[in-house]
Design a protein around this motif. Structure first.
Motif, short mmCIF file in Angstrom:
data_model
loop_
_atom_site.label_atom_id
_atom_site.label_comp_id
_atom_site.label_asym_id
_atom_site.label_seq_id
_atom_site.Cartn_x
_atom_site.Cartn_y
_atom_site.Cartn_z
N LEU A 193 84.64 65.30 53.17
CA LEU A 193 85.80 64.78 53.56
C LEU A 193 85.42 64.44 55.02
O LEU A 193 86.15 64.12 55.77
N LEU A 194 84.70 65.13 56.15
CA LEU A 194 85.01 65.66 57.58
C LEU A 194 83.60 63.64 57.80
O LEU A 194 84.26 62.96 58.77
N HIS A 195 82.96 63.76 56.61
CA HIS A 195 81.69 62.94 56.79
C HIS A 195 82.97 62.09 56.74
O HIS A 195 82.79 60.08 57.70
N MET A 196 83.67 61.16 55.57
CA MET A 196 84.25 59.88 55.36
C MET A 196 85.34 60.13 56.37
O MET A 196 85.46 58.29 57.27
N PHE A 197 85.75 61.18 56.81
CA PHE A 197 87.11 61.13 58.42
C PHE A 197 86.77 60.32 59.53
O PHE A 197 87.34 59.22 60.44
N SER A 257 83.02 57.23 57.58
CA SER A 257 82.76 57.02 56.49
C SER A 257 84.12 55.72 56.88
O SER A 257 84.25 56.34 55.05
N PHE A 258 84.98 55.57 57.46
CA PHE A 258 85.87 55.73 57.57
C PHE A 258 85.93 54.60 56.82
O PHE A 258 86.87 53.97 55.92
N TYR A 259 85.30 53.71 56.82
CA TYR A 259 85.14 51.82 55.94
C TYR A 259 84.02 51.86 55.12
O TYR A 259 84.19 50.63 53.96
N THR A 260 83.25 52.07 55.16
CA THR A 260 81.72 52.40 54.85
C THR A 260 81.34 53.85 54.07
O THR A 260 81.68 55.09 54.50
N PRO A 261 81.29 53.21 52.44
CA PRO A 261 81.37 54.45 51.87
C PRO A 261 80.57 55.58 51.82
O PRO A 261 79.47 55.36 52.09
N TYR A 262 81.27 56.83 51.48
CA TYR A 262 79.56 57.99 51.63
C TYR A 262 79.54 57.83 50.67
O TYR A 262 79.65 58.35 49.53
N ARG A 263 78.03 58.21 50.52
CA ARG A 263 77.40 58.84 49.28
C ARG A 263 77.13 60.75 48.70
O ARG A 263 76.62 61.15 50.09
N SER A 264 77.83 61.37 48.03
CA SER A 264 77.27 62.83 47.91
C SER A 264 75.84 63.51 47.82
O SER A 264 74.99 62.19 47.21
N ARG A 265 76.16 64.29 48.94
CA ARG A 265 74.41 64.68 48.90
C ARG A 265 74.13 65.20 47.71
O ARG A 265 73.10 65.89 46.69
N ALA A 266 75.71 65.96 47.22
CA ALA A 266 75.31 67.32 45.66
C ALA A 266 75.23 66.12 44.71
O ALA A 266 74.84 66.57 43.96
N THR A 267 76.29 65.22 44.41
CA THR A 267 76.08 64.93 43.06
C THR A 267 75.69 63.20 42.92
O THR A 267 75.58 62.34 41.86
N GLY A 268 75.48 61.97 44.39
CA GLY A 268 74.61 60.87 44.23
C GLY A 268 75.88 60.06 44.47
O GLY A 268 75.63 58.50 43.85
N LEU A 269 77.33 60.68 44.22
CA LEU A 269 78.74 59.39 44.11
C LEU A 269 79.14 59.36 45.10
O LEU A 269 78.71 59.70 46.00
N ASN A 270 79.64 57.92 44.96
CA ASN A 270 79.87 56.63 46.46
C ASN A 270 81.35 56.48 45.59
O ASN A 270 81.28 55.93 46.52
N HIS A 271 81.75 56.97 44.83
CA HIS A 271 83.03 56.83 44.10
C HIS A 271 83.89 57.58 43.58
O HIS A 271 82.87 58.28 43.48
N VAL A 272 84.97 57.56 43.17
CA VAL A 272 85.66 59.00 42.51
C VAL A 272 85.49 57.84 40.76
O VAL A 272 85.85 57.67 40.37
N ALA A 273 84.65 59.25 40.59
CA ALA A 273 83.84 59.44 39.05
C ALA A 273 84.59 60.11 38.01
O ALA A 273 84.26 60.07 36.89
N TYR A 274 85.52 60.95 38.36
CA TYR A 274 86.80 62.15 37.35
C TYR A 274 87.36 61.21 36.86
O TYR A 274 88.04 61.02 37.74
N PRO A 275 88.00 61.94 34.98
CA PRO A 275 88.65 61.75 34.67
C PRO A 275 89.98 62.52 35.21
O PRO A 275 89.71 63.44 36.02
N GLU A 276 91.37 61.84 34.70
CA GLU A 276 92.00 62.64 35.21
C GLU A 276 92.51 62.33 37.05
O GLU A 276 93.39 63.47 37.64
N THR A 277 92.12 61.67 37.48
CA THR A 277 92.43 61.67 38.87
C THR A 277 93.38 60.69 39.48
O THR A 277 93.70 59.46 38.79
N LEU A 278 93.52 60.96 40.84
CA LEU A 278 94.90 59.71 41.07
C LEU A 278 94.16 58.11 41.08
O LEU A 278 95.48 57.31 40.75
N ASN A 279 92.84 58.22 41.49
CA ASN A 279 92.49 56.60 42.26
C ASN A 279 91.18 56.29 41.33
O ASN A 279 90.49 56.13 41.88
N PRO A 280 90.70 56.48 39.81
CA PRO A 280 89.08 56.31 39.55
C PRO A 280 89.05 54.78 39.90
O PRO A 280 89.42 54.06 40.09
N GLY A 281 87.29 55.34 40.79
CA GLY A 281 86.49 54.53 40.92
C GLY A 281 87.17 54.12 42.43
O GLY A 281 86.26 53.11 43.55
#
Length: 316
Positions: A145-149, A152-176
């Motif tokens: 979150l701090l990296h994003m703030f 990476s406010f405009y360029t996607p941050y990539r998680s070091r833990a999961t490798g994800l750079n977007h919201v990828a979980y079900p039941e989330t507010l804004n998938p993708g």
């Protein structure tokens, strides 16, 4: 002799620290004597109770650690409670390692942990009496979150833990949604608009965890643009110097202000016995976290909770 004396002193210091942190009976009495003279001097909680409360939690379990007592009090007073989690805790590698019995958890292990923590958050909310329709899962990266703030406010941050750079979980507010500060800001603005809270609880900027500090900054940014900072209250989870002490379950002890926030104008909410019991029940719902951090989490089950306000602007 000099070297032996140094080694002996270090061993003695370690044993003393262990004794004080884990508080066997004599040490616990000393904590009780100290806390019961200091904490009652804090002013009583002055915030609203019959209100629309929104709790901003960086990770599943923060909502129960900080505010389970106040959540129960608001609901019992006829108010409404909404919970919003910024992440699903998918960066906690120690937890994934324990649950999956592996020394090096893979990205898929951490994604499974996130799904488990989502369900645990639902169970904790149910234990506290918060309806599922009042829950918001944003799904941004744990420890990102701090990296994003900041970076990476405009360029996607990539998680070091999961490798994800977007919201990828079900039941989330804004998938993708991309892992950017801009997307997170828009999602949280959407939550604030949907809830229309009279009171918002968020971590304090003094909190040691970077996700907590970032959540504080985002909360202040959004409520500030609405000229609604008077609706904001802060809490602290990662307060420094092994806080809160002693570790473990001590429901008869007060909770003292954290070392990282001693300068803040704290208010105490004294909890009723049923609220203390409800808080413990909610924490137990976070089973994956209790297996790793049980004694730390139990240390928040005390006779009070602590909240503070954002600092007022200095006069011009």
């Amino acid at each position: 002799m000099g070297r032996r004396a140094v080694i002996f002193g270090l061993v003695l210091a370690i044993l003393l620290a262990f004794f004080l942190i884990n508080a066997p009976s004599p040490s616990q009495l000393a904590y009780a004597w100290y806390y019961q003279r200091r904490v009652p001097l804090l002013p009583a909680y002055s915030g609203p109770l019959k209100t629309r409360l929104l709790v901003l939690a960086p990770h599943p379990d923060d909502e129960s650690l900080c505010c389970a007592g106040l959540i129960q009090r608001v609901l019992a007073s006829g108010g409404e409670v909404y919970l919003a989690w910024m992440t699903l805790g998918d960066g906690f590698q120690w937890d994934a390692a324990l649950l999956d019995r592996t020394l090096r958890p893979k990205p898929e292990d951490l994604k499974r942990l996130a799904l488990r923590r989502l369900q645990e958050a639902k169970a904790a909310a149910q234990a506290l009496g918060v309806p599922e329709k009042n829950l918001y899962f944003l799904g941004y990266p744990d420890r990102g979150l701090l990296h994003m703030f900041l970076e990476s406010f405009y360029t996607p941050y990539r998680s070091r833990a999961t490798g994800l750079n977007h919201v990828a979980y079900p039941e989330t507010l804004n998938p993708g949604a991309p892992y950017t500060g801009e997307a997170w800001e828009e999602d949280l603005r959407r939550v604030l608009k949907a809830v229309g809270p009279d009171l918002v609880l968020a971590p304090a900027p003094e909190d040691a965890h970077p996700d907590h500090r970032a959540t504080a900054y985002m909360a202040m940014r959004l409520l500030g643009e609405q000229e609604a900072l008077d609706r904001l209250r802060f809490y602290v989870i990662h307060g420094g110097l092994e806080w809160p002490l002693p570790k473990g379950l001590h429901p008869g002890l007060p909770l003292e202000p954290p070392p990282r926030g001693r300068h803040l104008p704290w208010e105490r909410l004294d909890l009723k016995p049923n609220e203390v019991a409800g808080k413990l029940q909610a924490l137990k719902a976070h089973r994956s976290q209790m297996e790793v951090l049980g004694r730390f989490m139990e240390a928040f089950v005390r006779t009070n909770e602590l909240f503070t306000r954002p600092p007022k602007e200095a006069p011009e």
